[in-house]
Design a protein around this motif. Structure first.
Motif, mmCIF file in Angstrom:
data_model
loop_
_atom_site.group_PDB
_atom_site.id
_atom_site.type_symbol
_atom_site.label_atom_id
_atom_site.label_comp_id
_atom_site.label_asym_id
_atom_site.label_seq_id
_atom_site.Cartn_x
_atom_site.Cartn_y
_atom_site.Cartn_z
ATOM 1 N N GLN A 199 -5.284 2.944 22.355
ATOM 2 C CA GLN A 199 -5.096 3.741 21.145
ATOM 3 C C GLN A 199 -5.240 2.808 19.956
ATOM 4 N N ASP A 200 -5.943 3.268 18.935
ATOM 5 C CA ASP A 200 -6.156 2.428 17.759
ATOM 6 C C ASP A 200 -4.853 2.057 17.073
ATOM 7 N N SER A 201 -3.870 2.918 17.153
ATOM 8 C CA SER A 201 -2.597 2.666 16.464
ATOM 9 C C SER A 201 -1.668 1.756 17.274
ATOM 10 N N ASN A 202 -2.053 1.413 18.488
ATOM 11 C CA ASN A 202 -1.202 0.584 19.336
ATOM 12 C C ASN A 202 -1.297 -0.882 18.902
ATOM 13 N N PRO A 203 -0.197 -1.503 18.474
ATOM 14 C CA PRO A 203 -0.251 -2.919 18.078
ATOM 15 C C PRO A 203 -0.416 -3.861 19.283
ATOM 16 N N ASN B 99 -2.558 -5.105 21.938
ATOM 17 C CA ASN B 99 -3.964 -5.046 22.328
ATOM 18 C C ASN B 99 -4.229 -5.686 23.693
ATOM 19 N N PHE C 200 -1.298 -7.301 17.625
ATOM 20 C CA PHE C 200 -1.994 -7.330 16.342
ATOM 21 C C PHE C 200 -3.297 -8.132 16.427
ATOM 22 N N LYS C 201 -4.165 -7.707 17.332
ATOM 23 C CA LYS C 201 -5.466 -8.346 17.565
ATOM 24 C C LYS C 201 -5.285 -9.838 17.883
#
Length: 178
Positions: free
Chosen positions: A39-43, A45, A119-120
């Motif tokens: 999910q894009d909103s998932n911190p 990764n 956070f990537k």
């Protein structure tokens, strides 16, 4: 998933105890690759779960015994006094008893771990739990000094170690351009 088995032989041990078999198995699951985690909103990764079990053997009798093999009679040169104590002669005597049951010292270890990235991958780390049991410790039993036979190497005792390991890394400054 990965598995292996190792077969080691050591001439230090009796014929029926010469070979040791030491298995290992490991598995991991990259949970962050599952659809429910994407999910894009998932911190979070990156998330990976690891689990492993393995055995290793120790045949280093030299280290435990500090002399010849623990499975053989081990002799030494001795000086003996005869008669009135003024006549000395040299002879051969047994210093160490053999042990036909002496076998491998075996370490068994279990490790469970979790690797993560947030956070990537600005924040990454891991958490591990391990437990290690060593059984059949190679040990010298020392006899009282009045006996000519002074030592016998045996498998005695067990030790257990367990603990946690936590690692955390951060990237505080990120270069976004070239």
């Amino acid at each position: 998933l990965q598995a292996s088995i190792r077969r080691d032989g050591a001439s230090n041990f009796a014929q029926n105890k010469k070979w040791g078999y030491f298995p290992g198995v490991a598995a991991n699951w990259i949970i962050s690759e599952e659809d429910f985690m994407k999910q894009d909103s998932n911190p979070l990764n990156f998330l990976k779960f690891r689990l492993s079990y393995g055995e290793t053997g120790n045949s280093d009798i030299q280290s435990a015994a500090q002399s010849a093999y623990g499975t053989d009679y081990n002799g030494g040169i001795y000086s003996y006094l005869f008669g009135d104590g003024t006549s000395q002669s040299t002879g051969f005597g047994i210093k160490r008893l053999d042990n036909p049951n002496l076998s491998w010292e075996t370490a068994k270890e279990i490790n469970a771990g979790l690797d993560f990235g947030l956070f990537k991958d600005r924040i990454t780390g891991s958490v591990d739990y391990f437990t290690k049991t060593i059984s059949g410790l190679l040990y010298n039993v020392v006899t009282p000094s009045a006996y000519e036979v002074s030592v016998q190497t045996v498998n005695a005792g067990k030790t257990k170690t367990n603990g946690y390991e936590i690692a955390l890394q951060t990237k505080n400054i990120v270069n976004h351009g070239a």
